[in-house]
Design a protein around this motif. Structure first.
Motif, short mmCIF file in Angstrom:
data_model
loop_
_atom_site.label_atom_id
_atom_site.label_comp_id
_atom_site.label_asym_id
_atom_site.label_seq_id
_atom_site.Cartn_x
_atom_site.Cartn_y
_atom_site.Cartn_z
N ASP A 47 33.79 7.18 28.76
CA ASP A 47 34.02 5.90 29.42
C ASP A 47 33.82 6.06 30.92
O ASP A 47 34.39 6.95 31.55
N GLU B 80 32.24 -0.03 36.10
CA GLU B 80 32.27 -1.21 35.27
C GLU B 80 31.00 -1.39 34.46
O GLU B 80 30.90 -2.27 33.62
N GLU B 81 30.00 -0.54 34.69
CA GLU B 81 28.75 -0.63 33.96
C GLU B 81 28.78 0.41 32.84
O GLU B 81 28.60 1.60 33.07
N PRO B 82 29.00 -0.02 31.58
CA PRO B 82 29.12 0.93 30.49
C PRO B 82 27.85 1.76 30.35
O PRO B 82 26.75 1.24 30.38
N THR C 220 36.78 0.79 30.53
CA THR C 220 35.74 -0.06 31.11
C THR C 220 35.60 -1.38 30.38
O THR C 220 35.59 -2.45 30.98
N ASP C 221 35.48 -1.32 29.06
CA ASP C 221 35.29 -2.55 28.28
C ASP C 221 36.23 -2.57 27.07
O ASP C 221 35.88 -3.04 26.01
N ALA C 222 37.42 -2.03 27.28
CA ALA C 222 38.43 -2.03 26.22
C ALA C 222 39.81 -1.99 26.86
O ALA C 222 39.97 -1.57 28.00
N ARG D 260 38.10 1.14 19.07
CA ARG D 260 36.78 1.60 19.49
C ARG D 260 36.77 3.11 19.70
O ARG D 260 35.79 3.80 19.45
N TYR E 184 41.63 2.94 22.46
CA TYR E 184 40.77 2.00 23.19
C TYR E 184 40.51 0.85 22.23
O TYR E 184 39.87 1.04 21.18
N THR F 191 39.53 -3.27 21.13
CA THR F 191 38.82 -4.51 21.39
C THR F 191 39.22 -5.52 20.32
O THR F 191 39.76 -5.13 19.25
N GLY G 33 34.80 -8.77 22.03
CA GLY G 33 34.88 -7.81 23.12
C GLY G 33 36.29 -7.49 23.48
O GLY G 33 37.20 -7.60 22.66
N ARG G 34 36.45 -7.13 24.75
CA ARG G 34 37.74 -6.66 25.23
C ARG G 34 38.82 -7.72 25.11
O ARG G 34 38.58 -8.88 25.35
#
Length: 350
Positions: A75, A153-155, A295-297, A326, A342, A344, A349-350
């Protein structure tokens, strides 16, 4: 190890002083040790920049292994946390990597298992790559500032590798299970079309097979779950991968019979091996949401006393809440579990 770093003198002194904060009453020996290490490094004649580096290594000597084992090493938010800890300095990152290994090896083989070593290496390499990428693109220092968080922030997660042997089963929409032994532990790999409840079901069938989970990495990429579970077998028996695969296939089809024995097993079972190793009374279970850790979770940390079927119960609770795992990072220490999930929204999504 000293041949791998630019300043072996700083690494050697940090290795000498890293545990100097382990004194009676210290709540965090890393933090307690920093000012002591700083004072001693000054007395040894190091200049102010070198003193700062030694003090940083003393303060952060557990950071790499803790993030690697308690967070998702792939991550970008985890990578950003490491960069912040080392001041975005590649030379310090490299010294921290070798200090981490030296410290763990000195503590014993259980502290530096192949699994823990691979997680630490994976996080080190991801952080190193991110630093090199920024320097090549002229992004500049991103250590502890807003820039590091913005890029985090960019996976950029790498897809989970699907074992070649799992191809036929996966093409048929069926789960595949493999197992390899390393010392007294087994790595059980589960490859399956992802679905809500897969984590809970896998934890349940492992418990029923008499296997105790030590650590796990659960990852899903493009609808395919590739989960590695590090387990021990107190009975000394091997891992029946075909039985595990059959049970997971039945559960995926809606047949709950493979888990019917779990409740009966809980009533009959004594404490787990890790619970027996615990010297203190179990504390109250705690659940924490770790803000900004993913980041996205959404990242959830659960601390509880170890018991038969605990991971299955946690997984069911998450599934009922409409949450999909995830990534999960599971560890058990002296009868207490520290599980990081993690999460979602299932199918979203998150």
């Amino acid at each position: 190890m000293v041949r791998e770093v630019e300043r072996p003198d700083l690494l050697s002194v940090a290795a000498l002083l890293h545990d100097i904060g382990k004194v009676a009453g210290a709540r965090d020996h890393s933090l307690e040790g920093e000012p002591v290490g700083r004072a001693l490094a000054t007395r040894l004649g190091f200049d102010s920049d070198d003193v700062d580096t030694i003090a940083l290594l003393v303060r952060e000597h557990l950071t790499l292994i803790e993030l690697a084992t308690r967070r998702d090493p792939t991550d970008p938010a985890t990578v950003a946390a490491v960069r912040a800890a080392v001041g975005d300095r590649l030379d310090v990152l490299t010294m921290l990597r070798w200090l981490t290994e030296a410290d763990a090896r000195a503590a014993g083989e259980k502290a530096w298992t192949p699994w823990r070593a691979s997680l630490a290496t994976e996080l080190f390499q991801a952080t190193e790559a991110a630093m090199h990428a920024d320097r090549l693109t002229g992004a500049g220092s991103a250590g502890a500032g807003a820039g590091a968080h913005a890029r985090a922030e960019e996976p950029s997660r790498q897809p989970a590798a699907v074992p070649e042997a799992a191809g036929a089963a996966l093409a048929a929409g069926q789960p595949w299970v493999g197992a390899t032994r390393s010392g007294t532990a087994w790595t059980v790999t589960v490859v399956s079309p992802d679905r809500v409840g897969l984590f809970a079901d896998t934890a349940g069938v492992l418990a029923l097979a008499g296997l105790e989970v030590r650590t796990a990495s659960v990852r899903t990429t493009d609808g395919v779950a590739v989960d590695d579970w590090i387990v021990s077998s107190p009975s000394g028996d091997g891992v029946d991968v075909e039985a595990l695969a059959r049970a997971l296939d039945r559960l995926a089809g809606g047949d709950t019979a493979p888990l019917a024995a779990l409740a009966r097993g809980r009533r009959r079972a004594g404490p787990t091996a890790s619970s027996r190793a615990s010297s203190g009374a179990p504390g109250q279970s705690r659940v924490l949401v770790l803000a900004q850790a993913g980041t996205d979770a959404t990242v959830l940390e659960v601390r509880a006393g170890d018991r038969l079927g605990l991971l299955h119960d946690l997984g069911r609770a998450l599934s009922r809440a409409g949450l999909s795992v995830r990534s999960a990072h599971v560890a058990t220490y002296a009868g207490q579990t520290l599980d990081t999930f993690y999460l979602t929204d299932a199918g979203a999504g998150r």
